[in-house]
Scaffold this active site. Structure first.
Site, mmCIF file in Angstrom:
data_model
loop_
_atom_site.group_PDB
_atom_site.id
_atom_site.type_symbol
_atom_site.label_atom_id
_atom_site.label_comp_id
_atom_site.label_asym_id
_atom_site.label_seq_id
_atom_site.Cartn_x
_atom_site.Cartn_y
_atom_site.Cartn_z
ATOM 1 N N GLU A 183 -26.581 20.186 -68.238
ATOM 2 C CA GLU A 183 -26.207 20.077 -66.821
ATOM 3 C C GLU A 183 -25.798 18.639 -66.486
ATOM 4 O O GLU A 183 -26.152 18.105 -65.448
ATOM 5 C CB GLU A 183 -27.339 20.596 -65.919
ATOM 6 C CG GLU A 183 -27.694 22.041 -66.227
ATOM 7 C CD GLU A 183 -28.587 22.736 -65.194
ATOM 8 O OE1 GLU A 183 -28.736 22.194 -64.090
ATOM 9 O OE2 GLU A 183 -29.120 23.809 -65.506
ATOM 10 N N GLU A 203 -30.310 28.761 -71.088
ATOM 11 C CA GLU A 203 -31.606 28.810 -70.390
ATOM 12 C C GLU A 203 -31.620 29.936 -69.380
ATOM 13 O O GLU A 203 -30.650 30.125 -68.644
ATOM 14 C CB GLU A 203 -31.859 27.515 -69.588
ATOM 15 C CG GLU A 203 -32.048 26.267 -70.392
ATOM 16 C CD GLU A 203 -32.255 25.025 -69.514
ATOM 17 O OE1 GLU A 203 -32.530 25.154 -68.307
ATOM 18 O OE2 GLU A 203 -32.125 23.924 -70.074
#
Ligand SMILES: *[C@@H]1O[C@H](CO)[C@@H](O)[C@H](O)[C@H]1NC(C)=O
Ligand SMILES: *[C@@H]1O[C@H](CO)[C@@H](O)[C@H](O)[C@H]1NC(C)=O
Ligand SMILES: *[C@@H]1O[C@H](CO)[C@@H](O)[C@H](O)[C@H]1NC(C)=O
Ligand SMILES: *[C@@H]1O[C@H](CO)[C@@H](O)[C@H](O)[C@H]1NC(C)=O
Ligand SMILES: *[C@@H]1O[C@H](CO)[C@@H](O)[C@H](O)[C@H]1NC(C)=O
Ligand SMILES: *[C@@H]1O[C@H](CO)[C@@H](O)[C@H](O)[C@H]1NC(C)=O
Length: 350
Positions: free
Chosen positions: A135, A275
């Site tokens: 991210e 994830e």
């Protein structure tokens, strides 16, 4: 048509598995889990449970988890090699954001890491993917991500590690609007970097890794996101998007990434979920062990079903659950300090 068939297969799978899905006392058996399942593993404390590699690999093997994602700033490669050898577990190595900046600034540091860490890991394990940054886009290291991806590809080619796919992990922070899958598109401040990265992934036939958390979407807007839709246990379509129907938010989120990729002309890049998970505590009644167990069980069964999404019915979804032990994001852990499951989920004990 194919989309409807994909959805139908998934609904049938849910219905046939519903006795298992709706009963917390019925546990997932290793044999029920497919090779496409992985787990995120943060080594928070090298002398505590998360640093006990022998036990960690025993858990993985007993519970049927065959892929592991580890993080570059925590890896103790010799110990991982020692305990992981001959387990058959495949690795994803995630280069931590701080290392992305360091490696972008110094090809020498990257080369040293490649020789000292990656080389031995790849000799012991099948390193399937390297994810450069987690991210990190949009953010201060946005431009560093592709720089490091290209350098790694060069080093991999040079060491005959061309089989390792080099990619990055992004979250829904790269997307603007996404609740309706077809409206998925990259935010202006992520779009140029994502387009360049997709060009690299398309050329090297590597997937984009995405972090997908229906929990955060539900917790941000519980009035409009039905709980069953977020927990993946709705048994009928809840969102209609053109000709496609969605019975769960996970599929909708994955498809919104595919829509965003199509809009910048990369529909040939696949997706792997790096994830997904649901915390068991910390946010009132949105986070209970029962909700966490329900989501995580449904996620593992969703991946094991090998069914694609409504938009990509033929592309089964691979995914890594978040995460083995509690850590920096508290309450996501599946196992406690004594290696017992925190809530009933797996049929595996020690
Ligand atoms: C769930 O498990 C409990 C305890 O074993 C059992 O009493 C109950 O009937 C089960 N419910 C379903 C729906 O299978
Ligand atoms: C790992 O955990 C097991 C079981 O609790 C224990 O017997 C063993 O000593 C631990 N190993 C290390 C290195 O802490
Ligand atoms: C990117 O843009 C969004 C608005 O579209 C903004 O909320 C976010 O803070 C920006 N992120 C960065 C790192 O500039
Ligand atoms: C690495 O090798 C692949 C083919 O195996 C080639 O397509 C690619 O351009 C090479 N990349 C670099 C950076 O050398
Ligand atoms: C979905 O799971 C939640 C939590 O276990 C439960 O309360 C709810 O009844 C389930 N919904 C369906 C349709 O089974
Ligand atoms: C949480 O509590 C609120 C207020 O009592 C209730 O409206 C909501 O349905 C509850 N949510 C869950 C997931 O139990």
């Amino acid at each position: 048509m194919a989309g409807r068939l994909g959805l139908l297969a998934w609904v049938i799978f849910i219905l046939s598995a519903s006795a298992i899905v709706n009963n917390n006392s019925v546990l997932l058996q290793a044999a029920a889990l497919s090779n496409d399942i992985g787990a995120n593993y943060h080594i928070h404390d090298s002398t505590g449970a998360s640093g006990n590699f022998s036990k960690v690999f025993e858990i993985l093997v007993k519970c049927g988890i065959r892929n592991l994602r580890v993080f570059s700033d925590e890896i103790n490669a010799p110990y991982l090699d020692y305990y992981g050898a001959s387990t058959g577990i495949a690795l994803t190595v995630s280069i931590s954001n701080s290392d992305v900046q360091r490696f972008a600034a110094s090809f020498e540091d990257l080369t040293k890491w490649h020789q000292d860490v990656l080389y031995s890991l790849h000799i012991t394990f099948d390193v399937k993917y390297i994810t450069v940054g987690n991210e990190a886009i949009p953010g201060p290291s946005t431009d560093d991500v592709l720089t490091v991806m290209k350098s790694l590809q060069l080093l991999n080619n040079y060491s005959s590690f061309g089989d390792i796919k080099v990619t990055t992990s992004v979250g829904s922070s790269v997307l603007g609007d996404w609740y309706l899958p077809s409206s998925g598109e990259f935010k202006p401040n992520a779009s140029r970097a994502m387009t360049d990265i997709l060009g690299f992934l398309s050329a090297s036939q590597a997937p984009l890794m995405i972090n997908v958390y229906p929990y955060y979407a539900y917790a941000a807007d519980p009035a409009n996101v039905p709980l069953d839709y977020a927990l993946l246990n709705a048994t009928y379509p809840m969102v209609h998007d053109g000709s496609l129907e969605y019975s769960n938010l996970f599929d909708a989120m994955v498809d919104s990434f595919y829509s965003a990729m199509e809009k910048v002309d990369y529909s040939d890049v696949s997706i792997v979920v790096s994830e997904s998970g649901w915390p068991r505590d910390g946010n009132y009644n949105f986070t209970t062990p029962e909700l966490a167990a329900t989501y995580n069980r449904n996620f593992l069964l969703r991946i094991s079903s090998k069914v694609g999404t409504p938009k990509r019915p033929d592309a089964s979804v691979k995914g890594y659950i978040y995460e083995l032990f509690d850590g920096k994001s508290p309450h996501f852990g599946l196992f406690d300090k004594t290696f017992e499951p925190i809530y009933p989920l797996f049929q595996c004990s020690f």
